[in-house]
Write a protein that holds these residues in place. Sequence first.
Motif, PDB file in Angstrom:
ATOM      1  N   ARG A   1       0.710  -1.487   0.017  1.00  0.00           N
ATOM      2  CA  ARG A   1       0.212  -0.197  -0.165  1.00  0.00           C
ATOM      3  C   ARG A   1       0.913   1.463   0.274  1.00  0.00           C
ATOM      4  NH1 ARG A   1      -5.149  -0.295   1.373  1.00  0.00           N
ATOM      5  NH2 ARG A   1      -5.278   0.913   2.782  1.00  0.00           N
ATOM      6  N   VAL A   2       1.187   1.951  -0.717  1.00  0.00           N
ATOM      7  CA  VAL A   2       1.889   3.020  -1.433  1.00  0.00           C
ATOM      8  C   VAL A   2       0.574   4.264  -1.148  1.00  0.00           C
ATOM      9  CG1 VAL A   2       3.087   3.964  -3.255  1.00  0.00           C
ATOM     10  CG2 VAL A   2       3.477   2.103  -2.685  1.00  0.00           C
ATOM     11  N   PRO A   3       0.919   5.834  -0.798  1.00  0.00           N
ATOM     12  CA  PRO A   3       0.050   6.497  -0.561  1.00  0.00           C
ATOM     13  C   PRO A   3      -0.164   6.811  -2.371  1.00  0.00           C
ATOM     14  CG  PRO A   3       1.824   6.851   1.032  1.00  0.00           C
ATOM     15  CD  PRO A   3       1.704   5.387   0.432  1.00  0.00           C
ATOM     16  N   ALA A   4      -1.142   7.610  -2.941  1.00  0.00           N
ATOM     17  CA  ALA A   4      -1.227   8.291  -4.057  1.00  0.00           C
ATOM     18  C   ALA A   4      -0.076   9.234  -4.074  1.00  0.00           C
ATOM     19  CB  ALA A   4      -2.140   7.727  -4.493  1.00  0.00           C
ATOM     20  N   LEU A   5      -0.306  10.067  -3.224  1.00  0.00           N
ATOM     21  CA  LEU A   5       0.898  11.016  -3.441  1.00  0.00           C
ATOM     22  C   LEU A   5       1.736  10.716  -2.292  1.00  0.00           C
ATOM     23  CD1 LEU A   5       1.813  13.956  -4.382  1.00  0.00           C
ATOM     24  CD2 LEU A   5      -0.083  15.005  -3.681  1.00  0.00           C
ATOM     25  N   SER A   6       2.799  10.406  -3.519  1.00  0.00           N
ATOM     26  CA  SER A   6       4.266  10.507  -2.049  1.00  0.00           C
ATOM     27  C   SER A   6       5.928   9.852  -2.900  1.00  0.00           C
ATOM     28  CB  SER A   6       4.027   8.799  -1.761  1.00  0.00           C
ATOM     29  OG  SER A   6       3.971   7.932  -2.109  1.00  0.00           O
ATOM     30  N   LEU A   7       6.653  10.238  -2.283  1.00  0.00           N
ATOM     31  CA  LEU A   7       8.042   9.783  -3.187  1.00  0.00           C
ATOM     32  C   LEU A   7       8.407   8.361  -2.712  1.00  0.00           C
ATOM     33  CD1 LEU A   7      10.235  10.810  -4.534  1.00  0.00           C
ATOM     34  CD2 LEU A   7      11.535  11.702  -2.428  1.00  0.00           C
TER      35      LEU A   7
ATOM     36  N   ASN B   1       3.841  19.871  -8.173  1.00  0.00           N
ATOM     37  CA  ASN B   1       2.926  20.071  -8.998  1.00  0.00           C
ATOM     38  C   ASN B   1       2.105  18.700  -8.057  1.00  0.00           C
ATOM     39  OD1 ASN B   1       3.695  21.739 -10.789  1.00  0.00           O
ATOM     40  ND2 ASN B   1       4.661  20.243 -12.224  1.00  0.00           N
ATOM     41  N   GLY B   2       2.086  18.206  -6.935  1.00  0.00           N
ATOM     42  CA  GLY B   2       0.903  16.901  -7.351  1.00  0.00           C
ATOM     43  C   GLY B   2       1.070  15.956  -7.448  1.00  0.00           C
ATOM     44  N   LEU B   3       2.448  15.034  -7.349  1.00  0.00           N
ATOM     45  CA  LEU B   3       3.023  14.259  -8.798  1.00  0.00           C
ATOM     46  C   LEU B   3       3.464  13.052  -7.773  1.00  0.00           C
ATOM     47  CD1 LEU B   3       3.221  15.718 -12.111  1.00  0.00           C
ATOM     48  CD2 LEU B   3       0.696  14.926 -11.254  1.00  0.00           C
ATOM     49  N   LEU B   4       3.339  11.446  -7.509  1.00  0.00           N
ATOM     50  CA  LEU B   4       3.595  10.108  -7.536  1.00  0.00           C
ATOM     51  C   LEU B   4       5.247  10.467  -8.332  1.00  0.00           C
ATOM     52  CD1 LEU B   4       3.677   7.597  -5.776  1.00  0.00           C
ATOM     53  CD2 LEU B   4       3.365   6.462  -7.826  1.00  0.00           C
ATOM     54  N   THR B   5       6.124  10.139  -7.366  1.00  0.00           N
ATOM     55  CA  THR B   5       7.225  10.232  -8.576  1.00  0.00           C
ATOM     56  C   THR B   5       7.736   9.157  -7.195  1.00  0.00           C
ATOM     57  OG1 THR B   5       7.663  12.881  -8.196  1.00  0.00           O
ATOM     58  CG2 THR B   5       9.250  11.477  -8.812  1.00  0.00           C
ATOM     59  N   VAL B   6       9.228   7.962  -8.374  1.00  0.00           N
ATOM     60  CA  VAL B   6       9.504   7.242  -7.619  1.00  0.00           C
ATOM     61  C   VAL B   6      11.034   7.497  -8.680  1.00  0.00           C
ATOM     62  CG1 VAL B   6       9.943   4.391  -7.833  1.00  0.00           C
ATOM     63  CG2 VAL B   6       7.173   5.287  -8.231  1.00  0.00           C
ATOM     64  N   LEU B   7      11.301   7.507  -6.994  1.00  0.00           N
ATOM     65  CA  LEU B   7      13.237   7.861  -7.446  1.00  0.00           C
ATOM     66  C   LEU B   7      14.036   5.908  -7.804  1.00  0.00           C
ATOM     67  CD1 LEU B   7      16.385   8.203  -6.717  1.00  0.00           C
ATOM     68  CD2 LEU B   7      14.940   9.557  -7.509  1.00  0.00           C
ATOM     69  N   ASP B   8      14.497   6.003  -8.849  1.00  0.00           N
ATOM     70  CA  ASP B   8      14.629   4.955  -9.054  1.00  0.00           C
ATOM     71  C   ASP B   8      16.640   4.907  -9.448  1.00  0.00           C
ATOM     72  OD1 ASP B   8      15.889   1.813 -10.149  1.00  0.00           O
ATOM     73  OD2 ASP B   8      15.249   2.463 -11.710  1.00  0.00           O
ATOM     74  N   ALA B   9      17.688   4.085  -8.142  1.00  0.00           N
ATOM     75  CA  ALA B   9      18.662   4.338  -8.236  1.00  0.00           C
ATOM     76  C   ALA B   9      18.819   3.295  -7.157  1.00  0.00           C
ATOM     77  CB  ALA B   9      19.326   5.799  -7.741  1.00  0.00           C
ATOM     78  N   THR B  10      20.037   3.097  -6.389  1.00  0.00           N
ATOM     79  CA  THR B  10      20.907   1.975  -5.412  1.00  0.00           C
ATOM     80  C   THR B  10      19.986   2.622  -4.111  1.00  0.00           C
ATOM     81  OG1 THR B  10      22.643   2.928  -5.466  1.00  0.00           O
ATOM     82  CG2 THR B  10      22.072   1.281  -6.780  1.00  0.00           C
ATOM     83  N   SER B  11      20.704   4.080  -3.705  1.00  0.00           N
ATOM     84  CA  SER B  11      19.826   4.789  -2.354  1.00  0.00           C
ATOM     85  C   SER B  11      20.036   3.902  -1.036  1.00  0.00           C
ATOM     86  CB  SER B  11      18.646   4.911  -2.398  1.00  0.00           C
ATOM     87  OG  SER B  11      18.252   5.349  -3.902  1.00  0.00           O
ATOM     88  N   VAL B  12      21.823   2.641  -1.182  1.00  0.00           N
ATOM     89  CA  VAL B  12      22.111   2.034  -0.041  1.00  0.00           C
ATOM     90  C   VAL B  12      23.096   2.697   1.016  1.00  0.00           C
ATOM     91  CG1 VAL B  12      21.606  -0.215  -1.215  1.00  0.00           C
ATOM     92  CG2 VAL B  12      24.143   1.464  -1.314  1.00  0.00           C
ATOM     93  N   GLU B  13      23.175   4.288   0.493  1.00  0.00           N
ATOM     94  CA  GLU B  13      24.236   4.561   2.193  1.00  0.00           C
ATOM     95  C   GLU B  13      23.194   5.524   2.382  1.00  0.00           C
ATOM     96  OE1 GLU B  13      26.693   6.767  -0.195  1.00  0.00           O
ATOM     97  OE2 GLU B  13      28.349   4.834  -0.021  1.00  0.00           O
ATOM     98  N   PRO B  14      22.776   5.767   3.554  1.00  0.00           N
ATOM     99  CA  PRO B  14      22.051   6.624   4.361  1.00  0.00           C
ATOM    100  C   PRO B  14      22.009   8.224   3.561  1.00  0.00           C
ATOM    101  CG  PRO B  14      23.193   5.722   6.126  1.00  0.00           C
ATOM    102  CD  PRO B  14      23.652   5.440   4.337  1.00  0.00           C
ATOM    103  N   ALA B  15      23.066   8.891   3.577  1.00  0.00           N
ATOM    104  CA  ALA B  15      23.785   9.653   2.727  1.00  0.00           C
ATOM    105  C   ALA B  15      23.106  10.307   1.398  1.00  0.00           C
ATOM    106  CB  ALA B  15      24.853  10.457   2.648  1.00  0.00           C
TER     107      ALA B  15
END
Length: 443
Positions: A6-12, A73-87
């Motif tokens: 379950r993912v909010p329709a407006l979220s990152l 603009n109120g749009l759902l956005t999906v960031l596709d990267a490794t993002s394994v580090e907190p930084a």
Amino acid sequence: MSQPLRVPALSLVVLVGVAGSGKSTFAARHFRPTQVVSSDGCRALVADDPRDQSATGAAFEVAHLVTRHRLANGLLTVLDATSVEPAARRPLLELAREHDVPAVAIVLDLPEELCARRAAERPDRAVAAAVVHRQHMELRAGLHGLRAEGFAAVHVLRTEAEAAGTAVDLVGSPLDRRAEQGPFDIVGDVHGCLDELEELLGRLGYEIARDGAGRAVGAHHPTGRRAVFVGDLVDRGPDPAGVLRLAMGMVAAGDALAVAGNHEHKLVRALGRAGAGVGAGGQAKVGGNLARTLELLGAEPAEFQAAAFDFCAGLAGHLVLDGGALVVAHAGLKEAYHGRDSDRALAFALFGDTTGERDEYGLPVRLPWAEQYRGRATVVYGHTPMFEHRWVNNTLCVDTGCCFGGSLTALRYPERELVSVQARREHYPPVRPLRHEPGVAAS
């Protein structure tokens, strides 16, 4: 098949996983191409080569810029990267907070051996096993701290079958009622004035329903119009329980909508602390006004008290209606917060834009947010009682101080017609006299 995520329709949405874990495949399966911001795609944009690691800094500048504009603009956005580090995750969480949207982590924590094999077999951008191992170690080190970093939800997929078989369910916000197109009758702060509310509903054409004891338990409009209560149903007036009973009945029957006011907010906190109903309360200050409401509610059956608590606790901070053309919030709402379910948006909707200072009457000093409003939606609110109505930049306050001896007012929407009934008497003395300028007296 496992339960959908379950993912909010407006979220990152932040995809987290090592090279070869299948993030891009997962994103392509569940989200539209325009919703996905890919680090590899941004490298290609700035360097013509998704493998060019020297372009990583510039690529993420582009990724963050696109993300910022999409969230604005109120749009759902999906960031596709490794993002394994907190930084790497930190600036994404900051973007979510900046735009008052929740951040959701979807972690593809697949076996390292599987990911290394996939990464090595990529025809266009193979990744060495040592790189996958390092990323996997970083992922495992930070996995259990994702919620503490600020993610509203963390979903972890651990097997290839789970990643392939799990669906994503985009969940609309309870604030987003764009499909509700009216017509509406938006009712100002009632503050326990039951007689005036019944008279106003009658003048608007609603038919009052009563129980065996003659109490108003609902109201229906024969043409399908619905009331929208702007909050502050309780306190100050003679019958807050009766007002709640009527409003609750109308909402339950689909004849009304309602948003929370600051007085419902205080009531919920007080009841929660006292142990009535369910949930935990905060540190609500119980003054004479709230104490009287608690006393009157205490004389009601336990079932009604519990239902009233649940009703008030479940009220939305604001509602977006009529395809986004109408926003109803107790104290008003600037455009940046429309449809945003955040603490900042809720505080603005409940209390308005305040400086944190107090005036000579001990009341909060409020900033004239409506004078700077340039939003597309019509904003209708209460909270700041006044004796006259004036549209200010497509906003209107419908609190005309009924409990203070003024009147109870409704705006008929979309007609933009005002209907008012005079207060039977002054039920509660105002802390300071009501003036004729909009937005100057505190609720």
